[in-house]
Design an enzyme around this catalytic site. Sequence first.
Site, PDB file in Angstrom:
ATOM      1  N   CYS A 257      -3.268  22.856  72.295  1.00 51.16           N
ATOM      2  CA  CYS A 257      -1.912  22.309  71.843  1.00 51.16           C
ATOM      3  C   CYS A 257      -0.969  22.415  73.158  1.00 51.16           C
ATOM      4  O   CYS A 257      -0.849  23.398  73.853  1.00 51.16           O
ATOM      5  CB  CYS A 257      -1.295  23.525  70.913  1.00 51.16           C
ATOM      6  SG  CYS A 257      -1.918  23.410  69.294  1.00 51.16           S
TER       7      CYS A 257
ATOM      8  N   CYS B 117       4.776  10.726  74.761  1.00 49.65           N
ATOM      9  CA  CYS B 117       5.613  11.197  73.763  1.00 49.65           C
ATOM     10  C   CYS B 117       7.273  11.242  74.091  1.00 49.65           C
ATOM     11  O   CYS B 117       7.240  11.444  75.459  1.00 49.65           O
ATOM     12  CB  CYS B 117       5.501  12.381  73.150  1.00 49.65           C
ATOM     13  SG  CYS B 117       6.346  13.149  71.932  1.00 49.65           S
TER      14      CYS B 117
ATOM     15  N   CYS C 215      -8.336  17.001  66.209  1.00 50.24           N
ATOM     16  CA  CYS C 215      -6.812  16.842  66.781  1.00 50.24           C
ATOM     17  C   CYS C 215      -6.868  15.316  67.434  1.00 50.24           C
ATOM     18  O   CYS C 215      -7.314  15.173  68.479  1.00 50.24           O
ATOM     19  CB  CYS C 215      -6.447  18.233  67.624  1.00 50.24           C
ATOM     20  SG  CYS C 215      -4.676  17.733  68.225  1.00 50.24           S
TER      21      CYS C 215
HETATM   22  N1  SAH Z   1       4.887  15.792  67.814  1.00 51.48           N
HETATM   23  C1  SAH Z   1       4.085  16.741  66.888  1.00 51.48           C
HETATM   24  C2  SAH Z   1       2.872  17.040  66.978  1.00 51.48           C
HETATM   25  C3  SAH Z   1       2.341  17.180  68.435  1.00 51.48           C
HETATM   26  S1  SAH Z   1       2.892  19.163  68.824  1.00 51.48           S
HETATM   27  C4  SAH Z   1       4.798  18.253  66.452  1.00 51.48           C
HETATM   28  O1  SAH Z   1       5.794  18.169  67.290  1.00 51.48           O
HETATM   29  O2  SAH Z   1       4.396  18.875  65.856  1.00 51.48           O
HETATM   30  C5  SAH Z   1       1.573  20.147  68.201  1.00 51.48           C
HETATM   31  C6  SAH Z   1       1.943  21.499  68.087  1.00 51.48           C
HETATM   32  O3  SAH Z   1       1.732  22.116  69.218  1.00 51.48           O
HETATM   33  C7  SAH Z   1       3.415  21.448  67.682  1.00 51.48           C
HETATM   34  O4  SAH Z   1       3.494  22.674  66.682  1.00 51.48           O
HETATM   35  C8  SAH Z   1       3.794  22.049  68.862  1.00 51.48           C
HETATM   36  O5  SAH Z   1       5.034  23.116  68.780  1.00 51.48           O
HETATM   37  C9  SAH Z   1       2.810  22.943  69.804  1.00 51.48           C
HETATM   38  N2  SAH Z   1       2.638  23.044  71.099  1.00 51.48           N
HETATM   39  C10 SAH Z   1       3.341  22.183  71.955  1.00 51.48           C
HETATM   40  N3  SAH Z   1       3.148  22.719  73.377  1.00 51.48           N
HETATM   41  C11 SAH Z   1       2.402  23.893  73.260  1.00 51.48           C
HETATM   42  C12 SAH Z   1       2.208  24.759  73.999  1.00 51.48           C
HETATM   43  N4  SAH Z   1       2.303  24.482  75.454  1.00 51.48           N
HETATM   44  N5  SAH Z   1       1.392  25.693  73.703  1.00 51.48           N
HETATM   45  C13 SAH Z   1       1.111  25.871  72.239  1.00 51.48           C
HETATM   46  N6  SAH Z   1       1.588  25.048  71.359  1.00 51.48           N
HETATM   47  C14 SAH Z   1       2.162  24.184  71.738  1.00 51.48           C
END
Ligand code: SAH
Length: 349
Positions: free
Chosen positions: A340, A117, A110
Amino acid sequence: MRAAGPVPVNLYGLEEEALAALLAPLDPARFRARQVFAWLYARRVTDPSAWTDLPKALRAELAARFAPLPPRVAARHAASDGTVKFVLELPKGGQVEAVAIPAEERMTFCISSQVGCGFGCAFCMTAKLGFTRNLDPGEIVGQVAALLAETGTPAGEYNIVFMGMGEPLQNVENVLAALRILTHERGFGLGPRRITVSTVGLPKGIRRLAQEPVVPRLAVSLVAADAEVRRSLMPVARTVALEELADAVREFGEGRRDEPTLECVMLDGVNDAPELAHKLAKLARRAGAKVNLIEFNPTPALPFRPSPEARLEFFLRVLSAAGVVGTVRRSRGKDAFAACGQLAFLQKP
Ligand code: SAH
């Protein structure tokens, strides 16, 4: 120590054409750029003096003028499930995190696309850092090189997800250059279907991605198929309508083997109401997409809890009844703040 003089040019992240332009004044042979490209990205040797199929004098000249500078591992944090989070120091300044997630049948890396961001999603810790800058192509592929070396993963036998820090489609040209190097047969040699770009949902960026000759998988962080709920969690939803987003996703998927994915991080009492399951099924059909429900990874700084299992199961049943493929992404690496939405340089206490 390098002798004082002009600052060496960083070669790392350049594609063949740019390498050829730099090499032409030093050596007329056109295949030199191909050789250097292979050393950088297929063999992953970054010291020009070790590029043994180049004439010795050229190697010395390259070593003096150029310094391929990939990111360097500054720290590693291992979680109990085998997931390892790496803090990477960038030669141009700043740090990002990248995560190696081993599973039985494959390894997944990842990686990040920006330092910090700027999208401010309410459930994500990276948002708290704010935006610093875009990563360049070398800083993106260099994360993969670092994780390959650190984990001893065989070339070509891993997946990459752009789900680390940052929004890849806000940095789309650098991400595309990185994708070309990663999928190039004389580069990292990775199949494009092993790469997933995850986005907050920028229709323009999705269309740009679709124009490339070699295209990765697409995942869109939808979070909620209801405009008001989505706007309350993701500021970007104030400028992108759900219908416009769904149509961009549909266009992207048309004529391709892989259905795009809509991702929904499931927050207890926030976006897991029964009627949102039905709206999600409807939107997924419009978008021609499958759905990945993501277990929320809590951190003390965030006011959310994961949805109960029964709620996830309800969503899966509604999706299935509507003919939409639905899966759940289980959390990995949580106890090392490697999961994530946890990438914010947090460490285990
Ligand atoms: N900016 C991109 C990539 C980073 S986030 C995007 O928004 O897709 C990657 C994934 O992690 C996204 O699907 C987001 O919804 C998820 N995510 C963000 N915060 C999270 C959390 N606290 N727990 C689980 N998933 C999360």
